[in-house]
Design an enzyme around this catalytic site. Structure first.
Site, PDB file in Angstrom:
ATOM      1  CE1 TYR B  43      -3.576  -2.456   0.207  1.00 46.40           C
ATOM      2  CE2 TYR B  43      -4.322  -1.310   2.185  1.00 46.40           C
ATOM      3  CZ  TYR B  43      -4.534  -2.250   1.195  1.00 46.40           C
ATOM      4  OH  TYR B  43      -5.701  -2.964   1.182  1.00 46.40           O
ATOM      5  N   GLY B  44       2.077   1.149   0.521  1.00 47.14           N
ATOM      6  CA  GLY B  44       2.951   2.306   0.748  1.00 47.14           C
ATOM      7  C   GLY B  44       3.033   3.309  -0.394  1.00 47.14           C
ATOM      8  CG  ASN B  75       2.429   1.799  11.037  1.00 50.85           C
ATOM      9  OD1 ASN B  75       2.478   2.578  11.962  1.00 50.85           O
ATOM     10  ND2 ASN B  75       2.725   0.517  11.192  1.00 50.85           N
ATOM     11  CD  GLU B 153       3.226  -8.958   2.184  1.00 51.53           C
ATOM     12  OE1 GLU B 153       2.698  -9.927   1.609  1.00 51.53           O
ATOM     13  OE2 GLU B 153       2.771  -8.481   3.246  1.00 51.53           O
ATOM     14  CB  CYS B 185       5.965  -0.461   8.314  1.00 52.86           C
ATOM     15  SG  CYS B 185       5.363  -1.653   7.088  1.00 52.86           S
ATOM     16  CB  THR B 186       2.300  -4.144  11.028  1.00 51.71           C
ATOM     17  OG1 THR B 186       1.665  -4.083   9.749  1.00 51.71           O
ATOM     18  CG2 THR B 186       1.601  -3.214  11.995  1.00 51.71           C
TER      19      THR B 186
END
Lengths: 270, 270
Positions: B43-44, B75, B153, B185-186
């Protein structure tokens, strides 16, 4: 409602000042309005209905001063009136029993927790029920200490008399092998050194009032009503229904606020 | 709504599992339903409006499963969508930025805090604004680390490549004399050992996701929606919009839940 509005604190007497002390430290931008019902203290031995009624009257007094959040800084009142007040008023209401219980569960290693409080708090089993609701295997030993509040309210908390009363009252707890003790009354932190001395250094003391300030902080953030940083319009207000001079002495002694001006509050009785 | 209902967690991918891991540890009686939008991760770098839209779609998916609370365990999504979602849905919504910020303020001694996050999080200045709103004298150095999420990821978080990328990316922070760094950031807790190694043992790392679980716990209590102790009906649910097998591998590797069954989620696009 504005983020600049005060947080309201109520207590049966001066005990809630121990919560205010921690709030002033952790939340220096938050204005405090405090009401101590010193004229009708102690609440501990009073019937449930009467404590509920007194708590409602104190709440009404503070609502008229536009508080943005109410802290019931009194275990006896929290035990019997928290759920009722939450339904009756529109601002967030926080009590002192849940924060103290949660911290005790975190802190104990042997799952044996002592809770000391007033007769009203102990009779309600509010601590036992809250702790066992989260942690059913934990043994909770509750002990009423009816002599403690009068000692604090009469400003005798650092006298030989206090030392003797604390030692005698806590005797039954000595053999219970608890590793953690909840000061389940906001007056008791003033007796903390005496309690620690009797229980020994192996027992961790939990000040439910101080733990409550973490919850206050989080809920101010959650509801987006925290005061802005570096405000310069802060003037705290302290009210007592009874003697103003005794209240000022303890505030100076305990809060380190030597210039606290306490006003006499006239409570409207329904 | 029932206290037995699940807490819903959403994230752009697997990162939010670091929050779930902490939730399973601290709140073992709470059922978890997790949705990772792995098909559309990261998403960043996406535009704000798109992140808001994706977050809304994920929320809708979980609301249909009757969650009692929503945790935006991402986040980037918290930075742009938390306030919007709070207005749109009726259950409590918690983000990860405030808990991480509060802990950083508590933890720093020299008032110099670094925050690393995605491009979206850093561009929003959500951490800087939150920290300075509470503590105006604290210097906040925000750094975007766009290469970190793809590394996690693709399950390369413990490879020499990861080590090199982390060292290069964090180089600008080395001379900033921070004593505290927020993993904003998780996904980043999976890179924690590498980050600690580059920053040195004198820098305290804050996992915003783990801090969030304290807030979850307190709000469950405040709203009286915590699950009862010792329930035996717990079956967590995990959903991913993309590859299920990669998700299962990381869940096993990180959550220590070897029998996690991940289902493919089909997100309804408005």
């Amino acid at each position: 409602m504005s983020n600049l509005d005060a947080i309201g604190f109520i207590d049966s007497g001066v005990g809630g000042l121990t919560v205010v002390k921690e709030s002033l430290r952790q939340l220096p931008n938050e204005k405090v309005i405090y009401l101590g019902d010193t004229a009708r203290c102690p609440y501990g031995p009073r019937p449930v209905e009467q404590v509920i009624q007194y708590t409602r009257e104190m709440t009404q007094f503070l609502l008229e001063k536009n508080i943005k959040m109410l802290v019931i800084a009194c275990n006896t009142a929290t035990a019997v009136a928290l759920d009722i007040l939450r339904k009756e008023i529109d601002i967030p209401v926080i009590g002192v029993i849940l924060p103290g219980s949660s911290e005790a569960i975190k802190r104990t290693s042997n799952n044996r927790i002592a809770v000391i409080g007033t007769e009203g708090t102990v009779a309600s089993h509010a601590y036992g029920n809250t702790i066992n609701g989260k942690s059913p295997d934990t043994e909770v030993i509750e002990l009423a200490c009816p002599k403690f509040v009068p000692i604090v309210e009469s400003k005798k908390y650092d006298t030989p008399l206090a030392k003797m009363v604390v030692a005698e009252t806590l005797k039954p707890l000595k053999e219970k092998k608890v590793d953690c003790l909840v000061l389940g009354c906001t007056h008791y932190p003033l007796l903390r050194p005496l309690v620690q001395n009797v229980m020994g250094s192996g027992v961790s003391l939990i000040d439910s009032g101080a733990e409550t300030v973490d919850h206050i902080s989080m809920l101010l953030d959650y509801f987006e009503i925290a005061a802005p940083a570096k405000r310069n319009d802060l003037s705290h207000e302290f009210y007592a229904t009874g003697s103003v001079s005794m209240f000022e002495e303890i505030a100076a002694d305990w809060l380190g606020l030597s210039n606290v001006e306490v006003k006499k509050a006239k409570i409207e009785q329904d």
